[in-house]
Design a protein around this motif. Structure first.
Motif, PDB file in Angstrom:
ATOM      1  N   ALA A   1       8.372 -14.742   6.914  1.00  0.00           N
ATOM      2  CA  ALA A   1       7.451 -13.613   6.833  1.00  0.00           C
ATOM      3  C   ALA A   1       8.285 -12.377   6.529  1.00  0.00           C
ATOM      4  N   THR A   2       7.753 -11.464   5.705  1.00  0.00           N
ATOM      5  CA  THR A   2       8.517 -10.276   5.322  1.00  0.00           C
ATOM      6  C   THR A   2       7.684  -9.006   5.486  1.00  0.00           C
ATOM      7  N   PHE A   3       8.354  -7.945   5.902  1.00  0.00           N
ATOM      8  CA  PHE A   3       7.701  -6.654   6.113  1.00  0.00           C
ATOM      9  C   PHE A   3       8.660  -5.558   5.681  1.00  0.00           C
ATOM     10  N   GLU A   4       8.147  -4.537   5.006  1.00  0.00           N
ATOM     11  CA  GLU A   4       8.973  -3.427   4.532  1.00  0.00           C
ATOM     12  C   GLU A   4       8.163  -2.138   4.564  1.00  0.00           C
ATOM     13  N   THR A   5       8.796  -1.030   4.951  1.00  0.00           N
ATOM     14  CA  THR A   5       8.125   0.266   4.956  1.00  0.00           C
ATOM     15  C   THR A   5       9.142   1.371   4.747  1.00  0.00           C
ATOM     16  N   GLY A   6       8.682   2.500   4.183  1.00  0.00           N
ATOM     17  CA  GLY A   6       9.590   3.617   3.929  1.00  0.00           C
ATOM     18  C   GLY A   6       8.981   4.647   3.011  1.00  0.00           C
ATOM     19  N   ILE A   7       9.851   5.291   2.228  1.00  0.00           N
ATOM     20  CA  ILE A   7       9.465   6.386   1.333  1.00  0.00           C
ATOM     21  C   ILE A   7       9.738   6.002  -0.119  1.00  0.00           C
ATOM     22  N   LYS A   8       8.788   6.339  -0.991  1.00  0.00           N
ATOM     23  CA  LYS A   8       8.957   6.160  -2.428  1.00  0.00           C
ATOM     24  C   LYS A   8       8.979   7.543  -3.070  1.00  0.00           C
ATOM     25  N   GLN A   9      10.077   7.869  -3.733  1.00  0.00           N
ATOM     26  CA  GLN A   9      10.239   9.175  -4.352  1.00  0.00           C
ATOM     27  C   GLN A   9      10.238   9.046  -5.868  1.00  0.00           C
ATOM     28  N   ALA A  10       9.300   9.749  -6.522  1.00  0.00           N
ATOM     29  CA  ALA A  10       9.247   9.738  -7.983  1.00  0.00           C
ATOM     30  C   ALA A  10      10.470  10.450  -8.551  1.00  0.00           C
ATOM     31  N   VAL A  11      11.030   9.872  -9.633  1.00  0.00           N
ATOM     32  CA  VAL A  11      12.154  10.479 -10.348  1.00  0.00           C
ATOM     33  C   VAL A  11      11.742  10.524 -11.816  1.00  0.00           C
TER      34      VAL A  11
ATOM     35  N   PHE B   1       0.860  -1.186   0.000  1.00  0.00           N
ATOM     36  CA  PHE B   1       0.000   0.000   0.000  1.00  0.00           C
ATOM     37  C   PHE B   1       0.889   1.227   0.000  1.00  0.00           C
ATOM     38  N   GLU B   2       0.526   2.231  -0.810  1.00  0.00           N
ATOM     39  CA  GLU B   2       1.275   3.481  -0.838  1.00  0.00           C
ATOM     40  C   GLU B   2       0.329   4.662  -0.979  1.00  0.00           C
ATOM     41  N   THR B   3       0.744   5.787  -0.430  1.00  0.00           N
ATOM     42  CA  THR B   3      -0.066   6.999  -0.529  1.00  0.00           C
ATOM     43  C   THR B   3       0.114   7.632  -1.909  1.00  0.00           C
ATOM     44  N   GLN B   4      -0.542   8.740  -2.153  1.00  0.00           N
ATOM     45  CA  GLN B   4      -0.447   9.413  -3.444  1.00  0.00           C
ATOM     46  C   GLN B   4       0.549  10.562  -3.386  1.00  0.00           C
ATOM     47  N   GLY B   5       0.943  11.058  -4.589  1.00  0.00           N
ATOM     48  CA  GLY B   5       1.867  12.176  -4.674  1.00  0.00           C
ATOM     49  C   GLY B   5       3.216  11.758  -5.222  1.00  0.00           C
ATOM     50  N   SER B   6       4.096  12.727  -5.425  1.00  0.00           N
ATOM     51  CA  SER B   6       5.432  12.425  -5.941  1.00  0.00           C
ATOM     52  C   SER B   6       6.321  11.817  -4.862  1.00  0.00           C
ATOM     53  N   THR B   7       6.051  12.162  -3.596  1.00  0.00           N
ATOM     54  CA  THR B   7       6.727  11.525  -2.460  1.00  0.00           C
ATOM     55  C   THR B   7       5.682  10.728  -1.697  1.00  0.00           C
ATOM     56  N   ARG B   8       5.867   9.413  -1.651  1.00  0.00           N
ATOM     57  CA  ARG B   8       4.846   8.548  -1.082  1.00  0.00           C
ATOM     58  C   ARG B   8       5.393   7.733   0.096  1.00  0.00           C
TER      59      ARG B   8
ATOM     60  N   ALA C   1      11.162   5.655 -10.087  1.00  0.00           N
ATOM     61  CA  ALA C   1      11.075   6.045  -8.682  1.00  0.00           C
ATOM     62  C   ALA C   1      12.169   5.345  -7.891  1.00  0.00           C
ATOM     63  N   VAL C   2      12.478   5.911  -6.735  1.00  0.00           N
ATOM     64  CA  VAL C   2      13.457   5.341  -5.818  1.00  0.00           C
ATOM     65  C   VAL C   2      12.760   5.065  -4.485  1.00  0.00           C
ATOM     66  N   TYR C   3      12.918   3.823  -4.010  1.00  0.00           N
ATOM     67  CA  TYR C   3      12.405   3.435  -2.701  1.00  0.00           C
ATOM     68  C   TYR C   3      13.552   3.435  -1.694  1.00  0.00           C
ATOM     69  N   LEU C   4      13.312   3.954  -0.497  1.00  0.00           N
ATOM     70  CA  LEU C   4      14.259   3.835   0.605  1.00  0.00           C
ATOM     71  C   LEU C   4      13.460   3.473   1.847  1.00  0.00           C
ATOM     72  N   GLY C   5      13.765   2.338   2.430  1.00  0.00           N
ATOM     73  CA  GLY C   5      12.985   1.899   3.575  1.00  0.00           C
ATOM     74  C   GLY C   5      13.737   0.931   4.471  1.00  0.00           C
ATOM     75  N   VAL C   6      13.028   0.443   5.464  1.00  0.00           N
ATOM     76  CA  VAL C   6      13.547  -0.571   6.366  1.00  0.00           C
ATOM     77  C   VAL C   6      12.745  -1.853   6.141  1.00  0.00           C
ATOM     78  N   TYR C   7      13.372  -2.995   6.392  1.00  0.00           N
ATOM     79  CA  TYR C   7      12.695  -4.264   6.153  1.00  0.00           C
ATOM     80  C   TYR C   7      13.070  -5.276   7.227  1.00  0.00           C
ATOM     81  N   VAL C   8      12.212  -6.269   7.391  1.00  0.00           N
ATOM     82  CA  VAL C   8      12.470  -7.398   8.286  1.00  0.00           C
ATOM     83  C   VAL C   8      11.986  -8.673   7.608  1.00  0.00           C
ATOM     84  N   ASP C   9      12.848  -9.689   7.537  1.00  0.00           N
ATOM     85  CA  ASP C   9      12.476 -11.029   7.090  1.00  0.00           C
ATOM     86  C   ASP C   9      12.759 -11.978   8.251  1.00  0.00           C
ATOM     87  N   TYR C  10      11.742 -12.727   8.685  1.00  0.00           N
ATOM     88  CA  TYR C  10      11.942 -13.623   9.835  1.00  0.00           C
ATOM     89  C   TYR C  10      11.576 -15.043   9.451  1.00  0.00           C
TER      90      TYR C  10
END
Length: 283
Positions: free
Chosen positions: A206-216, A133-140, A221-230
């Motif tokens: 199980a995997t989880f990831e969250t962060g920022i998606k920046q349109a280029v 799931f991601e929000t709208q806009g150039s920075t999401r 776009a470039v994603y930068l986030g944190v993640y966990v795989d357990y």
């Protein structure tokens, strides 16, 4: 194993192409996204051990295909190369068991080690399936969750000790031999076993990831986030009934050094990875 993995990757690639083609036919308005990623630095073998467990570093790199159900929600499928490392440490350990030497004499083989360590290195191909799931806009802001299936490419371990002493006790003579070395009896400083292979099984995580998606621009776009795989399962579920140091009566004696997982000193091997993830995406 490698042949099975190769066939699986080919099937996965074919499925991805067909999946994307079908979705295009269903709706030309839906968006697709292809991305490449790197992640780390924490990626290790987690276990229950009678000694100390020391997490270590690793990394992952992968490809991903995503299909957008609408502007905010997407489904993704991919493939990642992942390296896991780990280390088990024991201040002191030892053992003894009955054996027979080259002259068919029965004796009790004994061993003891000071500051014993075993390093594990595992390489896997992981197949992640996730919903994002991601929000709208150039920075999401984005958040993704799902599961991964991992297939082992290569698994090795390497043992070392500040000192390793082996000896043979002959009760019929009431004598304990600490030499000769060619018979397998010696005291060795700065001992190292060298790398050895061992078998690990399919991993489910199980995997989880969250962060920022920046349109280029308009199509990237470039994603930068944190993640966990357990890891959800034990990837080394053997009985653990082998001796850590296995005596061999053939002269000169070449001792076999089994893994702490083979001997039961460590158990319940699970694969864990977390840290930062960078993704470059095109659509």
């Amino acid at each position: 194993m490698k042949k099975n993995i190769s066939n699986y990757i080919k099937s996965l690639a074919l499925f991805t192409v067909l999946f994307g083609t079908c979705l295009n036919g269903y709706s030309q308005d839906q968006k697709q996204e292809f991305s490449v990623s790197v992640g780390g630095p924490f990626s290790f073998v987690k276990s229950t051990s009678s000694g100390d467990f020391l997490p270590a570093n690793g990394f992952n790199a992968g490809l991903r295909y995503a299909y957008y159900l609408n502007e905010n929600i997407s489904l993704s499928l991919g493939a990642e190369y992942q390296v896991y490392t780990g280390q088990s440490k024991f201040t002191t350990l030892g053992g003894q068991y009955s054996a027979t030497d080259a002259e068919s004499e029965s004796f009790q083989f004994r061993y003891s080690a000071v500051n014993f360590r075993e390093k594990q290195n595992l390489s896997y191909i992981n197949v992640p399936i996730a919903i994002q799931f991601e929000t709208q806009g150039s920075t999401r802001f984005f958040i993704a969750a799902g599961a991964k299936v991992g297939f082992a490419l290569k698994s090795t371990y390497e043992s070392s000790a500040e000192n390793l002493t082996t000896s043979g006790y002959y009760p019929q003579y009431n004598v304990e031999l600490f030499n000769p070395a060619f018979a397998g009896f010696a005291s060795t400083n700065d001992f190292k076993s060298g790398k050895q292979d061992f078998d690990t099984k399919v991993s489910y995580s199980a995997t989880f990831e969250t962060g920022i998606k920046q349109a280029v621009g308009d199509k990237s776009a470039v994603y930068l986030g944190v993640y966990v795989d357990y890891g959800l399962n034990n990837v080394f579920d053997k009985t653990g009934d082998k001796n850590l140091i296995q005596y061999n009566p053939d002269l000169p004696v070449q001792l076999k050094h089994n893994s702490v997982y083979d001997s039961g000193l460590a158990r319940d091997m699970r694969l864990v990875s977390f840290g930062l993830k960078l993704r470059f995406a095109m659509h």
